[in-house]
Design a protein around this motif. Structure first.
Motif, mmCIF file in Angstrom:
data_model
loop_
_atom_site.group_PDB
_atom_site.id
_atom_site.type_symbol
_atom_site.label_atom_id
_atom_site.label_comp_id
_atom_site.label_asym_id
_atom_site.label_seq_id
_atom_site.Cartn_x
_atom_site.Cartn_y
_atom_site.Cartn_z
ATOM 1 N N ASP A 143 0.869 -1.177 0.000
ATOM 2 C CA ASP A 143 0.000 0.000 0.000
ATOM 3 C C ASP A 143 0.903 1.224 0.000
ATOM 4 O OD1 ASP A 143 -2.079 1.719 0.138
ATOM 5 O OD2 ASP A 143 -2.692 1.215 2.181
ATOM 6 N N LEU A 144 0.934 1.950 -1.090
ATOM 7 C CA LEU A 144 1.862 3.061 -1.260
ATOM 8 C C LEU A 144 1.120 4.384 -1.313
ATOM 9 C CD1 LEU A 144 4.134 1.551 -4.056
ATOM 10 C CD2 LEU A 144 4.565 1.530 -1.598
ATOM 11 N N ILE A 145 1.744 5.418 -0.790
ATOM 12 C CA ILE A 145 1.279 6.782 -1.012
ATOM 13 C C ILE A 145 2.420 7.558 -1.642
ATOM 14 C CG2 ILE A 145 -0.382 6.775 0.885
ATOM 15 C CD1 ILE A 145 1.597 8.389 2.521
ATOM 16 N N TYR A 146 2.059 8.532 -2.438
ATOM 17 C CA TYR A 146 3.061 9.329 -3.142
ATOM 18 C C TYR A 146 2.961 10.768 -2.666
ATOM 19 C CZ TYR A 146 3.193 5.208 -6.105
ATOM 20 O OH TYR A 146 3.301 3.920 -6.557
ATOM 21 N N SER A 160 1.881 -10.103 1.898
ATOM 22 C CA SER A 160 2.727 -11.069 1.190
ATOM 23 C C SER A 160 1.930 -12.078 0.361
ATOM 24 C CB SER A 160 3.617 -11.818 2.192
ATOM 25 O OG SER A 160 2.824 -12.487 3.158
ATOM 26 N N GLU A 161 0.657 -12.320 0.685
ATOM 27 C CA GLU A 161 -0.150 -13.314 -0.017
ATOM 28 C C GLU A 161 -1.449 -12.687 -0.515
ATOM 29 O OE1 GLU A 161 0.646 -16.506 -0.743
ATOM 30 O OE2 GLU A 161 2.639 -16.099 0.049
ATOM 31 N N ALA A 162 -1.337 -11.571 -1.201
ATOM 32 C CA ALA A 162 -2.524 -10.856 -1.679
ATOM 33 C C ALA A 162 -2.968 -11.387 -3.038
ATOM 34 C CB ALA A 162 -2.238 -9.365 -1.770
ATOM 35 N N ILE A 163 -4.292 -11.442 -3.246
ATOM 36 C CA ILE A 163 -4.868 -11.754 -4.553
ATOM 37 C C ILE A 163 -5.221 -10.424 -5.216
ATOM 38 C CG2 ILE A 163 -6.774 -12.820 -5.792
ATOM 39 C CD1 ILE A 163 -4.878 -14.846 -4.659
ATOM 40 N N GLY A 165 -9.694 -4.050 -1.851
ATOM 41 C CA GLY A 165 -8.891 -3.517 -0.751
ATOM 42 C C GLY A 165 -7.909 -2.473 -1.246
ATOM 43 N N ILE A 166 -6.619 -2.767 -1.106
ATOM 44 C CA ILE A 166 -5.571 -1.832 -1.499
ATOM 45 C C ILE A 166 -5.571 -1.626 -3.002
ATOM 46 C CG2 ILE A 166 -3.065 -1.462 -1.535
ATOM 47 C CD1 ILE A 166 -2.911 -3.125 1.028
ATOM 48 N N ALA A 198 -10.376 -8.445 -1.713
ATOM 49 C CA ALA A 198 -10.560 -8.872 -0.321
ATOM 50 C C ALA A 198 -11.510 -10.055 -0.217
ATOM 51 C CB ALA A 198 -11.075 -7.699 0.509
ATOM 52 N N ASP A 199 -12.476 -10.166 -1.150
ATOM 53 C CA ASP A 199 -13.444 -11.265 -1.091
ATOM 54 C C ASP A 199 -14.056 -11.449 -2.473
ATOM 55 O OD1 ASP A 199 -14.988 -13.266 0.194
ATOM 56 O OD2 ASP A 199 -16.690 -11.891 0.274
ATOM 57 N N GLY A 200 -14.366 -12.686 -2.821
ATOM 58 C CA GLY A 200 -15.055 -12.966 -4.072
ATOM 59 C C GLY A 200 -14.240 -13.762 -5.069
#
Length: 361
Positions: free
Chosen positions: A61-64, A283-286, A318-319, A328-330
């Motif tokens: 999750d980055l902000i610039y 580390s384990e994001a879809i 999510g992010i 996050a779901d689905g």
């Protein structure tokens, strides 16, 4: 003669059979009605699309933000007293050490006062020593000794005052650093506060930037920040060492400072910086490509390739990054998501995957 005719007839017959077979395969002899019937039997044509097979991977999750490079220490050297500059003992753009004498202002009058005070001080010290010796022998009263001691203390205070005034006529380096361009010359008359030169320490340097109020709780001491500047093509990394204790009520942002070693002196204070700050890392994001998501009233959906058809699937996101969105779901790992032709795809429509890739975040 009859044999020749039979042979010619046989050749023509073979040629006719071959032409018929070839024409039948090419569809020369099919009727229009037959074509229409064949089209009805084959059903609607499948839409050609691209797809991606989902696999779990890392997502940050980055902000610039925009930032500024600051010197580790920086000061404008200026005069404390009025007077004429008698010497300048530095060269512009060179390194100096803490305590180095840089500029002297005319101190002749103060030096004369100091010499006079030295004589008075020496006499007062001798007088105090004599009175102390006589007091020990009870040859003088306590009052006489106290007057001698008071005189000595007064002369010592005057000496300290003169020394303090002399220090104001000598401008020394308050820390190690590089001195900039001078704005005065020898013989110039200066007044209190007049700028003489700048001094900066640029090893290390500081990176200052702000983050929105809602992210202020994610900024911790020791966090690593990536940034780029115009003069360098590669991405650099700094470490957060401090933040303001409060949110700016005007900008509603938190000011953050990080430090960069700058051992090679490649960064100059005042430079503009583009900052990339990582708030969280999964580390384990879809994730799915951003273009595959279809916004709907009250949510989002994607199309999943399943048994040769498109199947709509409601999702929770999510992010978000510039190219991908966390699911996050689905969805789950192994699902094949349709990434092109989204405007033409409908739930249950036959589709054909032309280009299938495996996601590698």
């Amino acid at each position: 003669m009859s044999r020749l005719l039979k042979r010619i007839f046989s050749i023509f017959l073979v040629l006719a059979v071959l032409v018929f077979i070839a024409g039948n395969k090419a569809g020369w002899f099919e009727s229009k009605d037959g074509d229409k019937a064949a089209g009805q039997a084959s059903g609607p044509e499948a839409l050609r699309v691209n797809g991606v097979v989902l696999t779990p991977g890392g997502l940050s999750d980055l902000i610039y933000a925009t930032g500024t490079i600051l010197a580790d220490e920086q000061v404008e050297l200026s005069a404390e007293v009025s007077g004429r500059i008698t010497s300048i003992r530095f060269t512009e753009g060179t390194s100096v050490k803490k305590g180095d004498l840089l500029v002297t202002i005319n101190d002749a009058e103060l030096l004369a006062q100091q010499r006079k005070n030295n004589y008075t001080l020496r006499l007062a010290e001798e007088r105090e020593a004599r009175q102390k010796s006589l007091l020990a022998k009870e040859a003088v009263s306590q009052e006489v000794y106290d007057r001698a001691l008071t005189e000595l203390n007064t002369v010592q205070a005057e000496a300290a005052l003169i020394e303090a005034q002399l220090q104001k006529t000598r401008i020394v380096a308050p820390f190690d650093g590089t001195i900039g361009l001078r704005h005065v010359s020898e013989g110039a008359y200066v007044t209190p506060g007049q700028r003489i030169a700048g001094l900066a320490r640029t090893v290390p340097v500081k990176l200052e930037f702000t983050v929105p109020e809602r992210f202020s709780g994610s900024v911790n001491k020791g966090a690593r920040v990536k940034f780029t500047v115009e003069s360098i093509d590669s991405q650099l990394e700094a470490v957060v060492y401090a933040t303001e204790p409060k949110i700016d009520p005007v900008t509603r942002a938190l000011t953050v400072r990080a430090t960069y070693p700058n051992t090679r002196g490649e960064l100059n204070p005042g430079s503009y910086a583009r900052v990339e700050f990582k708030l969280n890392h999964l580390s384990e994001a879809i994730t799915v490509p951003a273009q595959a998501i279809v916004p709907e009233l009250g949510g989002f959906k994607v199309f999943v390739y399943r048994n040769g058809k498109a199947e709509s699937r409601n999702i929770s996101v999510g992010i978000r990054t510039n190219e991908a969105v966390q699911i996050a779901d689905g969805l789950k790992a192994g699902d094949t998501i349709i990434t092109t032709g989204i405007l033409q795809v409908r739930d249950g429509m036959p589709v054909m995957i032309d280009n299938l890739t495996i996601q590698n975040p």
